[in-house]
Design an enzyme around this catalytic site. Structure first.
Site, short mmCIF file in Angstrom:
data_model
loop_
_atom_site.label_atom_id
_atom_site.label_comp_id
_atom_site.label_asym_id
_atom_site.label_seq_id
_atom_site.Cartn_x
_atom_site.Cartn_y
_atom_site.Cartn_z
N GLY A 599 0.83 -1.19 0.00
CA GLY A 599 0.00 0.00 0.00
C GLY A 599 0.86 1.24 0.00
O GLY A 599 2.09 1.17 -0.09
N ASP A 714 -12.20 5.51 0.42
CA ASP A 714 -11.64 4.59 -0.58
C ASP A 714 -12.32 3.22 -0.49
O ASP A 714 -11.66 2.18 -0.44
CB ASP A 714 -10.13 4.44 -0.38
CG ASP A 714 -9.43 3.86 -1.62
OD1 ASP A 714 -10.04 3.90 -2.71
OD2 ASP A 714 -8.30 3.37 -1.50
#
Length: 901
Positions: A599, A714
């Site tokens: 990430g 998100d």
């Protein structure tokens, strides 16, 4: 008379076109379409390596927009070199300015680990340009291997000769090895290496892999190379025209605009073609192969680029070396058709003749062509379990050996081990000699997975801990040498028994703390030396602590802003949350062995607590200030939110520049991968509704149960995790936002999110509220219903909302439901779920419902599906047809979503 061309043109010249071409595209609409594809296309299946690039370096090619990385993470050997300055120019592609050279070792291998794994098609491409990088002015020659089989020989005409090798390969192992073999004709080297995943089995053969011979863009009007991103697979198409006796044909319309064929041919290639200048002539292509033993597979691609009149018809036959190869080919208008050889063909000359049939008014055409050489790979790779075990051993003990590629096959196997070969089964490791190899720590479990092991030598190392009992379970093990280590504890009785009866030769001399008696007795020791040692240790510890504090304070003064910010995140952690040290993290993750995700903040590793609880460990990379900020946000949020449908926080680490969050491990991964993985059993409709409810409840808690409310920002299928019971939990809170006060209806913020899920109103205005999460959730719900991703790439990058709209406007739900469900659902439940999804995705946020409404409606969907399952003898088709009469047709032409029932 046939229009004939012999294909023996200069490949080096053509390849330089590839390297230096600027991909110009005519027409404003085409430019726009290309820009959209460039933004939406996913390079997730690409591995693009610039060999010789310094570690952690990378760049994006300005022509193809492909991102290239260093090869440091793919190989442990070799040295980086620059080519001679006299060959560097503004026109030379960047990948050729550096090489990785391999002066040591007979075989050096790149290990590529694509996420799609084994038993699927990959395009592997390697580039080489010598450029006198070693100042010897002598071009080398060496062999190239894929896996354990010979791919081709690499040789050069001069220092600027670019050699490209390409192969379509289906690996039988999860790791793909590309190896360079030194044949004593110069030092091997490589310039670049690429791997592309093919999402279907288009290129079928009876056996073997396919090495590229020719790939031709026939009738090219630009005379330029075509590759990514016009070709989603990044195949390289070379321009080709028949001189003098042919006519170029082209269209400005997109070929295969409605749907992609299984070959996913680039429209730029397929919208041009050649036809004979004389309408009565044939098209003829001749290839001099020069080797009668080679086997070829041929693929010809056709698409009609002219709108034919009612009295016009194009139909032709294809002959190979005078024999009928395929008959009655009728190209379809703006839709590609592929004719391929179902069996391999041979010949020193391959002559293809396309001639029109008697009922045809128009001559033949040809848009594109591919020819591949069959590579029969007969050598089997080493047994996968043995490969996994020996790789774990290499990684755990950090063995600095030239262990590259496959351990056993085909030749020049790894030093210090030997293998069994019987000609039929995969090779297996039978002997391993790691004597005097600097091994430290415990004897790991991976040794027990070498089931065929007969001889093991671990002598003269610094191994500690107990002598494992698992050695007794290796059926073929006859000899173990553990002498000269630091093993301790009792010798397992079953090993002593095997040693006594002669079934196992076991040496353990030179391990003073190893207990040979039964039961073991502790030796009486003089307490005075022990006390003295303890006092000395404490004194030493105090001195070291003072030094470390001074060093730490100096470091903090010059610490980057991003790192100082992360250091402050400790104060937001509550004292009752468990803190872990860095050594504990190393132990929990088995030295960060298994990577399960990446990430913006860094990487995620699989781990395991001492009680067997599996966990996920997020490690922060301090190289990105943005990653630092996301890390703090997630830590801060996890301290205050607790809900069964949010990923649970288990602990953290903040020690010596190491920052990590530990949270629960979700065994079934994320929803995106689960939906797209053909190897998993498809989710039932009931399971999908429950997953949607779980995720909706997690969001409802963030919006309604937290003070102040939290917006995730998100929401997508990749951020919805599934445990072993398929319970869904929302994760990844790195970009989440707190509302400043309860009364605020929106906040202004920089736009973040993922393309396809991003709220269009938030994207335009930068004004954020909880309805942005509602829009994203609506896209997730549509993915669960349709099985399609948010951006459907097989339909010219169509958004899923645009894709379902025309079907639903006509009341047709059957064509949008995921075919994997095979009709196994209550149509009323399905329609209600569709209504909820469409209610979530209006362009204007005020027209979207809140998450409490979504949860309530989805629970009704689940009740309807459950009631349907409880009706004995229910006929699914009857339920579908009866319920369909009661459904309202959704009006997607309005700005608002459907009214709540």
């Amino acid at each position: 008379m046939a229009c004939k061309y012999r294909c023996n043109w200069p490949w080096s010249f053509i390849f330089w076109l590839l390297v230096f071409s600027v991909f110009s595209i005519t027409g404003k609409s085409t430019v726009l379409a290309t820009q959209i594809r460039r933004k939406l296309h996913d390079e997730g299946s690409f591995i693009s390596i610039d060999c010789g690039l310094s570690e952690e370096s990378g760049y994006t090619d300005n022509k193809t927009q492909i991102h290239y990385t260093s090869d440091a993470e793919f190989i442990d050997t070799g040295t980086n070199k620059n080519i001679s300055d006299k060959f560097i120019s503004e026109t030379l592609h960047r990948t050729f300015t550096k090489v990785r050279s391999f002066p040591e070792g007979k075989r050096n291998c790149y290990t590529l680990r694509p996420p799609e794994g084994k038993d699927t098609i990959y395009l592997i491409r390697a580039y080489f340009m010598y450029g006198n990088y070693d100042n010897l002015d002598r071009q080398p020659q060496f062999d190239l291997y894929v896996g354990v089989n010979s791919w081709d020989t690499v040789k050069f005409e001069n220092a600027t000769h670019v050699v490209m090798k390409e192969i379509l390969h289906v690996p039988s192992m999860d790791d793909v090895y590309v190896c360079l073999l030194n044949t004593d004709m110069g030092t091997p080297f490589i310039s670049a290496l690429e791997l592309r995943h093919f999402h279907n089995s288009s290129y079928r053969t009876q056996s073997g892999s396919l090495a590229l011979y020719k790939r031709l863009d026939i009738g090219s009007t630009t005379n330029e190379i075509v590759r990514y991103n016009e070709d989603s697979y990044d195949r390289i198409w070379f321009p080709y025209n028949l001189p003098n006796c042919s006519v170029l044909m082209n269209t400005s319309f997109i070929v295969d605009s409605l749907k992609n064929t299984e070959y996913r041919l680039p429209s730029m290639v397929m919208r041009t073609a050649l036809t004979p200048k004389n309408g009565t002539d044939s098209l003829e292509l001749e290839f001099d192969t020069g080797d009668p033993t080679l086997e070829f597979y041929v693929y010809m691609h056709f698409a009609e680029v002219e709108k034919l009149k009612e009295n016009e018809h194009r139909e032709f036959n294809i002959k190979l070396n005078g024999n009928l190869w395929n008959e009655s080919v009728v190209p379809q208008y703006l839709h590609s058709t592929t004719i391929y050889s179902k069996n391999s063909i041979r010949g020193t000359k391959l002559t293809f003749t396309l001639h029109k049939r008697s009922n045809s008014s128009l001559p033949p055409i040809l848009n594109a062509m591919e020819i591949y050489i069959v590579k029969d790979f007969l050598h089997q790779p080493t047994d996968q379990e043995d490969v996994n075990a020996i790789t774990d051993i290499k990684s755990s003990y950090r063995l600095g050996k030239l262990w590259q590629g496959d351990p056993c096959a085909p030749i020049h196997s790894w030093n210090e081990l030997s293998c069994s070969y019987n000609g039929y089964d995969a090779p297996k490791i039978i002997s391993l000699n790691l004597s005097s190899s600097g091994l430290t720590g415990k004897i790991i479990l991976s040794f027990s997975k070498l089931k065929s092991m007969q001889y093991l030598d671990l002598s003269n190392n610094s191994l500690t801990g107990p002598l494992p009992e698992f050695f007794s379970q290796l059926p073929n093990l006859r000899t173990i040498n553990l002498s000269g280590n630091r093993l301790s504890g009792a010798v397992p009785s079953i090993l002593k028994e095997k040693k006594m009866n002669g079934s196992l030769s076991l040496s353990w001399d030179g391990n003073p703390d190893l207990c040979l008696q039964d039961p073991c007795k502790k030796e009486e020791r003089n307490l005075l030396p022990v006390i003295a040692a303890i006092i000395s240790s404490i004194f030493l510890l105090i001195i070291v602590s003072v030094v470390l504090i001074v060093i730490w304070r100096r470091r903090c003064k010059r610490m980057p802003a991003a790192q100082q910010a992360v250091g402050s995140f400790e104060v937001i952690l509550k004292s009752n949350n468990k803190q872990f040290t860095y050594p504990q993290l190393v132990n929990i993750t088995n030295n960060f062995q298994k990577l399960i995700g990446k990430g913006g903040f860094g990487t995620v590793y699989h781990g395991c607590f001492s009680d067997g609880t599996q966990v996920a460990v997020k490690m922060l990379s301090l190289k990105s200030p943005q990653g630092s900020k996301q890390f703090q946000t997630e830590a801060q949020l996890l301290m205050r939110v607790h809900h069964r449908n949010l990923a649970a926080f288990l602990g953290y680490c903040n020690e010596g520049g190491c920052y990590a969050i530990i949270y629960e491990y979700m065994a079934c991964g994320n929803l995106k991968d689960y939906l797209s993985d053909s190897r998993k059993d498809p989710l039932s409709w009931k399971q999908r509704i429950q997953i949607a409810i779980d995720a909706a409840q997690g969001l409802e808690y963030l919006h309604k149960g937290c003070k102040p409310p939290i917006i995730h920002r998100d929401i997508k299928t990749a951020n919805i995790l599934l445990n072993e019971k398929l319970q869904a939990k929302v994760a990844d809170f790195g970009v989440s936002k707190f509302f400043p006060t309860e009364n605020d209806s929106h906040i202004s913020t920089a736009v973040v999110g993922t393309l396809g899920y991003l709220d269009p109103e938030y994207y335009i205005s930068s004004r954020l509220n909880e309805k942005s999460d509602i829009y994203s959730f609506g896209i997730v719900l549509l993915e669960l219903i349709t099985g399609q991703p948010a951006i459907i790439r097989s339909h010219q990058n169509t958004h899923v909302v645009q894709w379902v709209s025309p079907f639903l406007a006509g009341g047709d739900i059957r064509h949008i439901v995921d075919p994997k469900l095979q009709g196994g659902f209550d149509i009323g439940s399905m329609w209600k779920a569709v209504e909820v999804a469409i209610a979530c995705v209006p362009q204007v946020s005020v027209q979207r419902p809140d998450m409490s409404y979504v949860v309530t409606e989805l629970k009704e969907c689940l009740e309807m599906e459950a009631a349907c399952e409880e009706i004995p003898g229910t006929d699914d088709n009857m339920l579908k047809s009866n319920s369909l009469l009661e459904m309202n047709i959704l009006n997607l032409g309005t700005e608002s979503g459907p009214e709540a029932r």
